[in-house]
Design a protein around this motif. Sequence first.
Motif, PDB file in Angstrom:
ATOM      1  N   ARG A 111       0.838  -1.211   0.000  1.00 42.94           N
ATOM      2  CA  ARG A 111       0.000   0.000   0.000  1.00 42.94           C
ATOM      3  C   ARG A 111       0.870   1.257   0.000  1.00 42.94           C
ATOM      4  O   ARG A 111       1.898   1.317   0.664  1.00 42.94           O
ATOM      5  N   ARG A 112       0.439   2.231  -0.787  1.00 48.84           N
ATOM      6  CA  ARG A 112       1.059   3.549  -0.679  1.00 48.84           C
ATOM      7  C   ARG A 112      -0.013   4.617  -0.877  1.00 48.84           C
ATOM      8  O   ARG A 112      -1.074   4.358  -1.432  1.00 48.84           O
ATOM      9  N   LEU A 154       5.077   9.821  -0.381  1.00 43.80           N
ATOM     10  CA  LEU A 154       6.367   9.325   0.096  1.00 43.80           C
ATOM     11  C   LEU A 154       6.160   7.859   0.460  1.00 43.80           C
ATOM     12  O   LEU A 154       5.432   7.548   1.417  1.00 43.80           O
ATOM     13  N   VAL A 155       6.746   6.983  -0.331  1.00 44.23           N
ATOM     14  CA  VAL A 155       6.483   5.549  -0.185  1.00 44.23           C
ATOM     15  C   VAL A 155       7.183   5.014   1.062  1.00 44.23           C
ATOM     16  O   VAL A 155       8.372   5.252   1.267  1.00 44.23           O
ATOM     17  N   TYR A 194      -0.897  10.661   7.737  1.00 48.13           N
ATOM     18  CA  TYR A 194       0.382  10.357   7.081  1.00 48.13           C
ATOM     19  C   TYR A 194       0.963  11.590   6.391  1.00 48.13           C
ATOM     20  O   TYR A 194       2.167  11.840   6.447  1.00 48.13           O
ATOM     21  N   PHE A 195       0.101  12.347   5.742  1.00 50.78           N
ATOM     22  CA  PHE A 195       0.608  13.516   5.011  1.00 50.78           C
ATOM     23  C   PHE A 195       1.278  14.496   5.978  1.00 50.78           C
ATOM     24  O   PHE A 195       2.424  14.895   5.766  1.00 50.78           O
ATOM     25  N   ASP A 196       0.574  14.857   7.068  1.00 44.81           N
ATOM     26  CA  ASP A 196       1.140  15.842   8.005  1.00 44.81           C
ATOM     27  C   ASP A 196       2.382  15.289   8.700  1.00 44.81           C
ATOM     28  O   ASP A 196       3.345  16.014   8.950  1.00 44.81           O
ATOM     29  N   ARG A 197       2.349  13.999   9.005  1.00 42.96           N
ATOM     30  CA  ARG A 197       3.433  13.382   9.782  1.00 42.96           C
ATOM     31  C   ARG A 197       4.681  13.146   8.949  1.00 42.96           C
ATOM     32  O   ARG A 197       5.794  13.374   9.393  1.00 42.96           O
ATOM     33  N   VAL A 198       4.500  12.691   7.716  1.00 41.31           N
ATOM     34  CA  VAL A 198       5.636  12.191   6.936  1.00 41.31           C
ATOM     35  C   VAL A 198       5.920  13.030   5.678  1.00 41.31           C
ATOM     36  O   VAL A 198       7.071  13.370   5.405  1.00 41.31           O
ATOM     37  N   VAL A 199       4.881  13.350   4.935  1.00 35.72           N
ATOM     38  CA  VAL A 199       5.110  13.950   3.613  1.00 35.72           C
ATOM     39  C   VAL A 199       5.383  15.446   3.724  1.00 35.72           C
ATOM     40  O   VAL A 199       6.339  15.966   3.135  1.00 35.72           O
ATOM     41  N   TRP A 200       4.544  16.137   4.505  1.00 37.78           N
ATOM     42  CA  TRP A 200       4.700  17.585   4.604  1.00 37.78           C
ATOM     43  C   TRP A 200       6.092  17.988   5.103  1.00 37.78           C
ATOM     44  O   TRP A 200       6.728  18.882   4.494  1.00 37.78           O
ATOM     45  N   PRO A 201       6.644  17.367   6.185  1.00 42.47           N
ATOM     46  CA  PRO A 201       7.987  17.787   6.611  1.00 42.47           C
ATOM     47  C   PRO A 201       9.022  17.653   5.494  1.00 42.47           C
ATOM     48  O   PRO A 201       9.893  18.525   5.338  1.00 42.47           O
TER      49      PRO A 201
END
Length: 393
Positions: free
Chosen positions: A233-234, A270-271, A287-294
Amino acid sequence: MNTPKLRYDAVIIGGAIMGSSVAYFLKQADPAMEVAVIEPDPTYEYASTVRASGGARRLFSCPENIQMSNFSIDFIKRFPVDIAVHGEPAPIDWVQQGYLFIVQGAHMRLLEENAKIQQALGAEIHLLDRKGLRDYFPSMHVDDLDGGAYSPGDGWCDPSSFLQGMRKKARSLGVEYIQDTVASLRHTGIAVTHAVLASGGEISAEVFVNASGAWSSQISEMIGMRLPVSPLRRFEHFFTGQKKIEPLPYVKDLHRLAFRPEGDGYSGGLVNSDEPRGFNFDVDHDYFDRVVWPALAHRFPSAFEGIKCHRTWSGLYEQCELDGNPVIGNWKGRFDNFYVLAGFSGHGMMHAPAAGRGLAELITGGRYETIDLCNFGYGRVERNVPYPERGIL
Ligand SMILES: Cc1cc2nc3c(=O)[nH]c(=O)nc-3n(C[C@H](O)[C@H](O)[C@H](O)COP(=O)(O)OP(=O)(O)OC[C@H]3O[C@@H](n4cnc5c(N)ncnc54)[C@H](O)[C@@H]3O)c2cc1C
């Protein structure tokens, strides 16, 4: 969808981009061939194809992948005209805005080595140092980067239109799409003979093709063939930034951040390579706020320190656990008439035209005529000899 006949020359299991591509190229190679595609869902709700980001690039290290991209990108560019049906064009919104890989440290060396292979195969690749990156893309934070590879001939298209165009064209050439699920496969000692359908019927064929993406190991398992392809899953996100910046290519980094412009915003993600494997379509809305946005804010601070994620969706990579490359070809010496076209591990949309053409060549002529795809054969799985990409995946 038509009422199925009892026998076809070729039965293709899975009717998204891979199945439709091989069906199309089989009819190109031999218009008299009777081809059926078995696909349970004409809306393709869970198919990876319609959830893809649409990117097509030549930035690979394996020559076969670069050659497949060369063919596929040309094919995609000509698609609206070549795949027209009764004069009605097949637009797929190709945007040629390039691809950019950005790296640190020893990976720069790898980019340089890979660029030599790509250039030898005709790709236009610009190697950029830190200053070059800054000159090309002034909004990018480059202090922690050593350089990048920019491929201006690459781009992206709309995967759903790509699939619908391919399917419509295949049908116009006489390919039959059967709305059903393959429940099991019957075989004699040396050949697969029938696809048994969930609706109760059976269809026999000379040749069977497993083009069922993330489900492909289940199909192969029906005849005892171990296929190391699992669902990964991504997430893909559509987001907008706080400030308009220069036009960007499809940007990818070593941590698997990957995104591109889309309309007034951007599409990407971000896979997580460690994601537990399985048929999980749940969306993790943090996931977006935690991993992708930074990661985005670090790389393009002026654009993405303030950001809005409008939509997140999930999809499955059909991940080849052996080496991240596809399995293309038949199960030689066991079931010679059973072919696999799966395990593209995030590159299947872009490689579908070339892979479909290659498999059609193998089926109709017994060997590859254009791009030699032997290194992607099932033999490497049997021998457990990986043939991986080097560098950014
Ligand atoms: C979020 C995301 C982003 C991506 N971005 C890109 C990208 O930028 N560029 C790129 O090249 N690739 C990308 N990919 C990968 C690409 O989408 C896949 O590699 C490609 O779509 C695989 O196509 P397919 O036809 O093999 O599989 P699918 O599209 O998954 O189709 C498989 C089909 O098999 C059918 N099926 C399943 N079981 C059975 C059965 N028992 N009987 C009959 N049929 C069955 C399913 O219904 C399905 O329609 C992305 C994937 C995701 C998830």
